[in-house]
Design a protein around this motif. Structure first.
Motif, short mmCIF file in Angstrom:
data_model
loop_
_atom_site.label_atom_id
_atom_site.label_comp_id
_atom_site.label_asym_id
_atom_site.label_seq_id
_atom_site.Cartn_x
_atom_site.Cartn_y
_atom_site.Cartn_z
N UNK A 13 -130.63 40.58 -11.12
CA UNK A 13 -131.26 40.99 -12.36
C UNK A 13 -132.57 40.21 -12.51
N UNK A 14 -133.57 40.88 -13.01
CA UNK A 14 -134.87 40.24 -13.23
C UNK A 14 -134.77 39.19 -14.33
N UNK A 15 -135.73 38.28 -14.37
CA UNK A 15 -135.69 37.16 -15.31
C UNK A 15 -135.81 37.63 -16.76
N UNK A 16 -136.72 38.57 -17.06
CA UNK A 16 -136.94 38.99 -18.45
C UNK A 16 -135.70 39.63 -19.07
N UNK A 17 -135.06 40.61 -18.42
CA UNK A 17 -133.85 41.17 -19.02
C UNK A 17 -132.72 40.14 -19.15
N UNK A 18 -132.64 39.24 -18.18
CA UNK A 18 -131.61 38.21 -18.23
C UNK A 18 -131.82 37.28 -19.42
N UNK A 19 -133.06 36.85 -19.65
CA UNK A 19 -133.37 35.99 -20.79
C UNK A 19 -133.17 36.73 -22.11
N UNK A 20 -133.50 38.01 -22.13
CA UNK A 20 -133.29 38.81 -23.34
C UNK A 20 -131.81 38.89 -23.67
N UNK A 21 -130.98 39.11 -22.67
CA UNK A 21 -129.53 39.15 -22.90
C UNK A 21 -129.01 37.81 -23.41
#
Length: 107
Positions: free
Chosen positions: A1-9
């Protein structure tokens, strides 16, 4: 998973945790007889949030194609009872406040 979606979650997870953690003292204060009437709208609001959160988990689990969807995301089992009991208690407090204004003794 990319960093941005992971941090958003992660952020959304912690936002939900903060809302649930802050709502617990609100429900506790609303349950105290001395604060029940003044805090009834806060209790109703927090309880509606908990019910909505529980319905989100039920809805997400229901759209899954696998069987046993009720237990795929079991968080609703804790969220809905608290929300429903809070709505019930908050609405009872509101009715008692109306009776007191009309001069009807509380039971």
């Amino acid at each position: 998973m990319a960093v941005e979606p992971k941090l958003t979650l992660y952020a959304v997870w912690h936002m939900a945790s903060v809302v649930l953690a802050i709502s617990v003292p609100a429900l506790i204060v609303g349950s105290l007889p001395r604060h029940a009437r003044p805090a009834r709208y806060l209790v109703l609001f927090v309880s509606a949030l908990w019910c909505a959160f529980g319905l989100v988990f039920l809805g997400l689990a229901a759209i899954q194609p696998e069987s046993a969807w009720l237990f795929k995301l079991p968080q609703w089992i804790l969220l809905l009872p608290v929300g429903l009991l809070g709505l019930w208690g908050g609405s009872n407090t509101a009715r008692q406040g109306t009776r007191a204004k009309e001069g009807v003794p509380e039971q």
